[in-house]
Design a protein around this motif. Structure first.
Motif, PDB file in Angstrom:
ATOM      1  N   LEU A 133      11.130  33.175   9.311  1.00  0.00           N
ATOM      2  CA  LEU A 133      11.041  32.718  10.701  1.00  0.00           C
ATOM      3  C   LEU A 133      10.484  33.801  11.614  1.00  0.00           C
ATOM      4  O   LEU A 133      10.452  33.641  12.833  1.00  0.00           O
ATOM      5  N   GLU A 163      26.056  35.112   6.927  1.00  0.00           N
ATOM      6  CA  GLU A 163      26.686  36.220   7.664  1.00  0.00           C
ATOM      7  C   GLU A 163      28.106  35.850   8.099  1.00  0.00           C
ATOM      8  O   GLU A 163      29.014  36.681   8.050  1.00  0.00           O
ATOM      9  N   MET A 198      16.898  32.022  -2.068  1.00  0.00           N
ATOM     10  CA  MET A 198      18.331  31.726  -2.129  1.00  0.00           C
ATOM     11  C   MET A 198      18.869  32.107  -3.501  1.00  0.00           C
ATOM     12  O   MET A 198      18.154  32.020  -4.497  1.00  0.00           O
ATOM     13  N   ALA A 236      24.475  24.015  11.754  1.00  0.00           N
ATOM     14  CA  ALA A 236      23.774  25.120  12.422  1.00  0.00           C
ATOM     15  C   ALA A 236      24.670  25.666  13.531  1.00  0.00           C
ATOM     16  O   ALA A 236      25.323  24.916  14.260  1.00  0.00           O
ATOM     17  N   LYS A 244      27.315  19.480   1.891  1.00  0.00           N
ATOM     18  CA  LYS A 244      25.905  19.886   1.824  1.00  0.00           C
ATOM     19  C   LYS A 244      25.665  21.287   2.395  1.00  0.00           C
ATOM     20  O   LYS A 244      24.757  21.991   1.954  1.00  0.00           O
ATOM     21  N   ILE A 299      22.959  35.882  19.566  1.00  0.00           N
ATOM     22  CA  ILE A 299      24.023  34.918  19.603  1.00  0.00           C
ATOM     23  C   ILE A 299      25.285  35.604  19.106  1.00  0.00           C
ATOM     24  O   ILE A 299      26.362  35.073  19.072  1.00  0.00           O
ATOM     25  N   GLY A 333      22.652  28.313   9.080  1.00  0.00           N
ATOM     26  CA  GLY A 333      22.163  29.429   9.885  1.00  0.00           C
ATOM     27  C   GLY A 333      22.420  29.246  11.359  1.00  0.00           C
ATOM     28  O   GLY A 333      22.999  28.245  11.787  1.00  0.00           O
ATOM     29  N   ALA A 334      21.995  30.245  12.119  1.00  0.00           N
ATOM     30  CA  ALA A 334      22.021  30.106  13.570  1.00  0.00           C
ATOM     31  C   ALA A 334      21.093  28.955  13.945  1.00  0.00           C
ATOM     32  O   ALA A 334      20.165  28.632  13.199  1.00  0.00           O
ATOM     33  N   ASP A 335      21.364  28.340  15.093  1.00  0.00           N
ATOM     34  CA  ASP A 335      20.595  27.168  15.512  1.00  0.00           C
ATOM     35  C   ASP A 335      19.181  27.603  15.917  1.00  0.00           C
ATOM     36  O   ASP A 335      18.973  28.226  16.966  1.00  0.00           O
ATOM     37  N   GLY A 374      22.637  33.101   9.450  1.00  0.00           N
ATOM     38  CA  GLY A 374      23.923  33.291  10.116  1.00  0.00           C
ATOM     39  C   GLY A 374      25.072  32.625   9.362  1.00  0.00           C
ATOM     40  O   GLY A 374      26.225  33.035   9.497  1.00  0.00           O
ATOM     41  N   ALA A 414      23.086  18.626  11.726  1.00  0.00           N
ATOM     42  CA  ALA A 414      22.280  19.854  11.799  1.00  0.00           C
ATOM     43  C   ALA A 414      22.714  20.845  10.720  1.00  0.00           C
ATOM     44  O   ALA A 414      22.459  22.049  10.834  1.00  0.00           O
TER      45      ALA A 414
END
Ligand code: HXC
Length: 258
Positions: A135, A112, A165, A27, A59, A84, A64-66, A109, A24
């Motif tokens: 999002l 962050e 980015m 994430a 990679k 979160i 980010g957050a999930d 995230g 993931a």
């Protein structure tokens, strides 16, 4: 302590946390962030640790957050549980220096989390961004506050409003990143930097971290006063006596971290 989504280990006086959710792209769900917090608790309590490195995979540092975990959240789910970000504060409250060693994606995230650390060292493959706008949400773990402090208002606005980015070279030019290194030397360089810091007096290192953070958290006069008081306090440490005596006597200091 056994972890599922991170690896925590020690390298001399350095604590190393590797995010380990590769499928993931690291994430950040509650479990990952809780595990980071538990590992930090352990490293903070360990007198043998003087600095910490957080890294990810080739990679992704963390993409980010999930998103799947939060996709169906209601306002009340988010608000009541302080989703979160509740458990993210642990990185900020860590009193020992934390280095983020970033290769690949550091998004949302993930960026962050990197910015909560004290130093970001980037591989030349690193890419930083705050794509939350795409999002239908916004940064929630300090992105709108720490990014402008790091790169200035114009670039922070542009990054957060477009979601684009920036690569490692741009991030270094902008001041987000302390240093860019070839990807295959990232961990080695981050551990070497952490090792240098961990070789100094821990209380003095903590005083420096606390003082620099004042520059971001308050006004100039308050920060200058804080720095002066902590500078005076450093004369109460044995390591100051040792460090200055060693210089005068032309020898290497033997810091005892007190
Ligand atoms: C959950 C994620 C994820 C994320 C990637 N994955 N990012 N899962 N949350 N943030 C998963 C994908 O679903 C996929 O799973 C696998 O990781 C590989 O990702 P791909 O998209 O196939 O890889 P690639 O094509 O190389 O694209 C890489 C990417 C892209 C550009 C980084 O994955 C991407 O845009 N990710 C989302 C980035 C993002 O929007 N981050 C901000 C999140 S919001 P499967 O199972 O399909 O293989 C946020 C808010 C913070 O962070 C608020 C405070 C905490």
């Amino acid at each position: 302590m056994t972890y599922e989504l991170i690896i925590a280990e020690t390298r001399g006086r350095v604590g190393l946390i590797t995010l380990n959710r590769p499928k993931a792209l690291n994430a950040l769900n509650d479990q990952v962030v809780n595990e980071i917090g538990t590992a930090l608790d352990g490293f903070e309590a360990d007198d043998g640790i003087g600095a910490i490195v957080i890294t990810g995979s080739e990679k992704a540092f963390a993409a980010g957050a999930d998103i799947g975990a939060m996709a169906s959240f209601s306002y009340m789910d988010a608000y009541k549980n302080e989703y979160i970000t509740r458990n993210w504060e642990r990185v900020k409250t860590c009193r020992k220096p934390v280095i983020a060693a970033v290769a690949g994606f550091a998004l949302g995230g993930g960026n962050e989390l990197a910015m909560m650390c004290d130093i970001i060292i980037a591989a030349d493959t690193a890419r930083f961004g705050q794509p939350e706008v795409k999002l239908g949400t916004l940064p929630g773990a300090g992105g709108t506050q720490r990014l402008p402090r790091a790169v200035g208002k114009a670039k922070a606005m542009e990054l957060c409003l477009t979601g684009r980015m920036m690569d490692a070279a741009e991030a270094e030019r902008a001041g987000l990143v302390a240093r860019v290194v070839p990807a295959d030397t990232l961990l080695e360089e981050a551990l070497a930097t952490a090792g240098t810091i961990a070789g100094y007096s821990l209380p003095i290192v903590m005083m420096i971290k606390e003082s620099i953070n004042r520059a971001f958290e308050g006004g100039l006069n308050e920060g200058l006063l804080f720095e002066r008081r902590v500078f005076h306090a450093s004369f109460a440490t044995n390591d100051q006596k040792e460090g200055m005596a060693a210089f005068v006597e032309k020898r290497k200091p033997d810091f005892r971290h007190d």
